[in-house]
Structure formats: C-alpha cells, structure tokens
Design a protein around this motif. Structure first.
Motif, PDB file in Angstrom:
ATOM      1  N   THR A  21       0.852  -1.191   0.000  1.00 40.64           N
ATOM      2  CA  THR A  21       0.000   0.000   0.000  1.00 40.64           C
ATOM      3  C   THR A  21       0.891   1.245   0.000  1.00 40.64           C
ATOM      4  O   THR A  21       1.955   1.263   0.618  1.00 40.64           O
ATOM      5  CB  THR A  21      -0.925   0.038   1.234  1.00 40.64           C
ATOM      6  OG1 THR A  21      -0.123  -0.017   2.425  1.00 40.64           O
ATOM      7  CG2 THR A  21      -1.896  -1.115   1.215  1.00 40.64           C
ATOM      8  N   ARG A  22       0.451   2.265  -0.694  1.00 41.28           N
ATOM      9  CA  ARG A  22       1.230   3.493  -0.785  1.00 41.28           C
ATOM     10  C   ARG A  22       1.172   4.271   0.524  1.00 41.28           C
ATOM     11  O   ARG A  22       0.122   4.364   1.152  1.00 41.28           O
ATOM     12  CB  ARG A  22       0.705   4.385  -1.911  1.00 41.28           C
ATOM     13  CG  ARG A  22       1.010   3.859  -3.297  1.00 41.28           C
ATOM     14  CD  ARG A  22       0.499   4.843  -4.343  1.00 41.28           C
ATOM     15  NE  ARG A  22       0.817   4.408  -5.677  1.00 41.28           N
ATOM     16  CZ  ARG A  22       1.958   4.663  -6.307  1.00 41.28           C
ATOM     17  NH1 ARG A  22       2.894   5.362  -5.694  1.00 41.28           N
ATOM     18  NH2 ARG A  22       2.157   4.241  -7.537  1.00 41.28           N
ATOM     19  N   LEU A  23       2.319   4.822   0.916  1.00 43.85           N
ATOM     20  CA  LEU A  23       2.343   5.670   2.099  1.00 43.85           C
ATOM     21  C   LEU A  23       1.689   7.016   1.781  1.00 43.85           C
ATOM     22  O   LEU A  23       1.829   7.529   0.672  1.00 43.85           O
ATOM     23  CB  LEU A  23       3.780   5.915   2.560  1.00 43.85           C
ATOM     24  CG  LEU A  23       4.518   4.739   3.206  1.00 43.85           C
ATOM     25  CD1 LEU A  23       5.979   5.109   3.398  1.00 43.85           C
ATOM     26  CD2 LEU A  23       3.882   4.397   4.548  1.00 43.85           C
ATOM     27  N   PRO A  24       0.966   7.589   2.741  1.00 48.62           N
ATOM     28  CA  PRO A  24       0.420   8.941   2.529  1.00 48.62           C
ATOM     29  C   PRO A  24       1.560   9.933   2.325  1.00 48.62           C
ATOM     30  O   PRO A  24       2.616   9.823   2.943  1.00 48.62           O
ATOM     31  CB  PRO A  24      -0.335   9.225   3.839  1.00 48.62           C
ATOM     32  CG  PRO A  24      -0.569   7.885   4.461  1.00 48.62           C
ATOM     33  CD  PRO A  24       0.585   7.032   4.046  1.00 48.62           C
ATOM     34  N   THR A  25       1.352  10.890   1.455  1.00 50.23           N
ATOM     35  CA  THR A  25       2.357  11.917   1.198  1.00 50.23           C
ATOM     36  C   THR A  25       1.768  13.294   1.494  1.00 50.23           C
ATOM     37  O   THR A  25       0.546  13.456   1.534  1.00 50.23           O
ATOM     38  CB  THR A  25       2.848  11.879  -0.258  1.00 50.23           C
ATOM     39  OG1 THR A  25       1.731  12.058  -1.126  1.00 50.23           O
ATOM     40  CG2 THR A  25       3.524  10.560  -0.573  1.00 50.23           C
ATOM     41  N   ILE A  26       2.657  14.269   1.683  1.00 50.02           N
ATOM     42  CA  ILE A  26       2.214  15.645   1.888  1.00 50.02           C
ATOM     43  C   ILE A  26       2.115  16.305   0.518  1.00 50.02           C
ATOM     44  O   ILE A  26       3.085  16.315  -0.239  1.00 50.02           O
ATOM     45  CB  ILE A  26       3.194  16.412   2.786  1.00 50.02           C
ATOM     46  CG1 ILE A  26       3.389  15.682   4.120  1.00 50.02           C
ATOM     47  CG2 ILE A  26       2.683  17.831   3.039  1.00 50.02           C
ATOM     48  CD1 ILE A  26       4.435  16.319   5.012  1.00 50.02           C
TER      49      ILE A  26
END
Length: 342
Positions: free
Chosen positions: A273-278
């Motif tokens: 799963t992709r990590l959340p980014t800013i």
C-alpha cells in the motif's frame, strides 16, 4: 524544571540578495535544558540548519541574524545574549560552551591535516595546552567516542577513515573543550543503519555521562522518537508546533505534524500500500504564501482566514505551543480581516 542552558526567542535570520530577501528563520523560540535533547524536525529547506548556525554566529554571507535573543546561561550563572556579540567575542563561546557536529564531516575536515592536528587546534586555543598535551587529549577523546586504536588513528587523515569513523571524530572534535550544549546537525545522514544506531547510542551515552544538552536536527521522525525529550516541528522558518516527544507523537495538533507522522511506515501497514504523502512542496523562498505558510498544502484549511492571516503561536492547555487557527486566534483574525476590508 531548572532554568534552560540556552533560551532562544524571536530568532530571525535573513539572506539579502539581488532577487530579494529570504526569511530563512522567521521568529523561532525554543529552550534547551541540561541532560535533555531538543529534536528539531522538518523537511529540507525549513530552516533547521540555519537556526543552528545562527546560534553559533556562523551564518554564511549574505545571511545575517536580524532579530531575537539567544541567551546562554553559563555554569557560573552568568547569562550572555549571543546575538549581541561580535564574531571575535563569539570565539570565546564556540567550543567551551556550544559546539556543532556538522552534517557532512568530509566537507568539514581539512584533507591536508591529520585528525589529531584538527582536534588539537581547538584544545590548544581554548584550553592552553601545548602540542604534546593536546595530542594526548585528542587520543583520549578518540578513545571515548569509540575510535579503534586511537593512538594510531590520531595521525590518520580524514580520507583514510570510513564515514562512521569520520562522524565519531567529528563528535570528538566537538567535545574537545567540554561544551555544555551540543548541536548535532543531521549526524546520521548517509550512514548505514548499523552505523547510525551506533552514533545515536554514542550521543545518548555522552549525554548521560556529561549531562549534555543536545539540539538534534533531523528530518527523520524515527530518530526523533528514539532520541528526543522535547520536539520543535519547523516549517518555512517557523516552529509550527513544540512539545514533549510523547505529546507530539501521541496527539499531534498541527496539520503539518500529523502529515509528517502519517508518512512514516509502520509494521502494522498493509503490504503493497502506498504511504500517505504531503501534497505539494515547500514554497520557493522568494514566493512565500500569504497568511499561514502551510495553507497551500494543508488538508484542513479554513478558507480565507488561513489564506490571508498568519496564525499566532497559541499556548495549549497541555503546555504545547501551536501555530494553527484550529487551536486559537480565529476570531481575532476574522476581526482583523474585516477591519482591513472595511
């Protein structure tokens, strides 16, 4: 809690160039206490390293400290405002009172002198020892920071050492005159995980043995969680949230702090799963946004208030300080905007 060794209030550092003025540090406050570590965290370009250099009076031209106070409490109780000193006067305090571990040792050492000569230079200057005594002290320091065969290594040149050993030598140099405050600027950058853990363990041991006050500058929230007692989260030259490491990690209040913590991988995350980014990136120094500096990237923006008004530093009930309208200052900002448009 005892009085802080170093108390910084309203620190402002600007760089003056042909294209305009860069407000690299824009009103930073923090306290550093004996035997405790202040972690300064944020993305690259948020002003962490310039803050450290401002405290030591070594900001590169065309930069200049233009405001604020940096009060150092010496062991004899004397309080000195470092911001009022000339460069010549500051030499008295660099080394014996405050020392810096640079981010990149290879760029900080001279390649034409042995590490013993470079460590001994500060020892001779501040402690008045002769060449023989300074070399003996250098060997003791190398041994203390875990450099193997220090009596032989003292005559090595920096290019003969590995990255981990160079970082240890840099720490030895910083500690050579028994400072009370140690600033470590990204001390584990470019080191492998094992060496990084060894350097952090070394800093913890030195702090325990010497009662060092440490300012640890990093972009790694994992390092902050492991090392810091207190945390200052910086964004675009300002501290947007300060508090204890427990408070910051368990109940972050500023949207930027929450976004930083969400981007850290955990063992509980689902595989693939992709990590959340800013969203977005730090604005260009010459194109700072109006209002809250974080609002173009913020997922919790409150309309025109965040876009036009700067949030004040709000003291929360749990002793933290946060720059966000979610925690106070909203009514005053709305009144100010209405008055300006009337």
């Amino acid at each position: 809690m005892a009085d802080p060794i170093l108390s910084v209030r309203g620190l402002k550092t600007q760089f003056f160039g042909p294209e305009g003025v860069v407000r690299a540090v824009d009103g930073v406050d923090f306290d550093v206490f004996e035997g405790r570590t202040l972690g300064v965290v944020g993305e690259s370009g948020c002003g962490k390293s310039v803050t450290a250099r401002s405290v030591l009076g070594i900001v590169d031209r065309p930069g200049k400290v233009v405001g604020g106070s940096m009060k150092l409490r010496r062991a004899n109780g004397e309080v000195v405002d470092l911001g009022t000193l000339t460069n010549e006067q500051m030499r008295k305090y660099r080394g014996p009172e405050i020392a810096l571990v640079f981010q990149e040792p290879m760029a900080s050492f001279s390649q034409h002198y042995t590490i013993g000569n470079q460590i001994g230079e500060g020892i001779k200057l501040h402690m008045g020892l002769d060449d023989r005594a300074a070399k003996k002290r250098a060997i003791e320091l190398l041994d203390m920071v875990g450099v193997p065969q220090p009596a032989r290594r003292v005559d090595d040149y920096p290019f003969q050492l590995s990255g981990g050993l160079r970082q240890r030598v840099m720490i030895a140099m910083a500690l050579s005159c028994d400072p009370r405050v140690l600033i470590a600027d990204e001390p584990t950058t470019a080191l492998d995980v094992t060496t990084q853990a060894q350097i952090l363990d070394l800093l913890r041991t030195l702090q325990k043995d010497r009662g060092l006050a440490i300012i640890l500058i990093t972009h790694d929230m994992g390092v902050i969680a492991e090392m810091a007692h207190d945390v200052s989260v910086m964004y675009l030259g300002r501290a947007v949230e300060t508090g204890s490491v427990k408070e910051i990690f368990e109940t972050p209040k500023h949207p930027y702090t929450r976004a930083l913590l969400r981007s850290i991988p955990t063992v509980l995350a689902k595989p693939r799963t992709r990590l959340p980014t800013i969203a977005g990136s730090i604005p260009h120094p010459f194109d700072r946004p109006k209002g809250c500096s974080y609002h173009p990237r913020c997922a919790e923006i409150i309309g025109a208030v965040c876009e036009k008004a700067e949030p004040p530093a709000v003291d929360t009930d749990d002793g933290r300080q946060v720059r966000c309208f979610l925690h106070g200052g909203m009514e005053e900002a709305k009144a100010g905007l209405q008055g300006a448009s009337a």
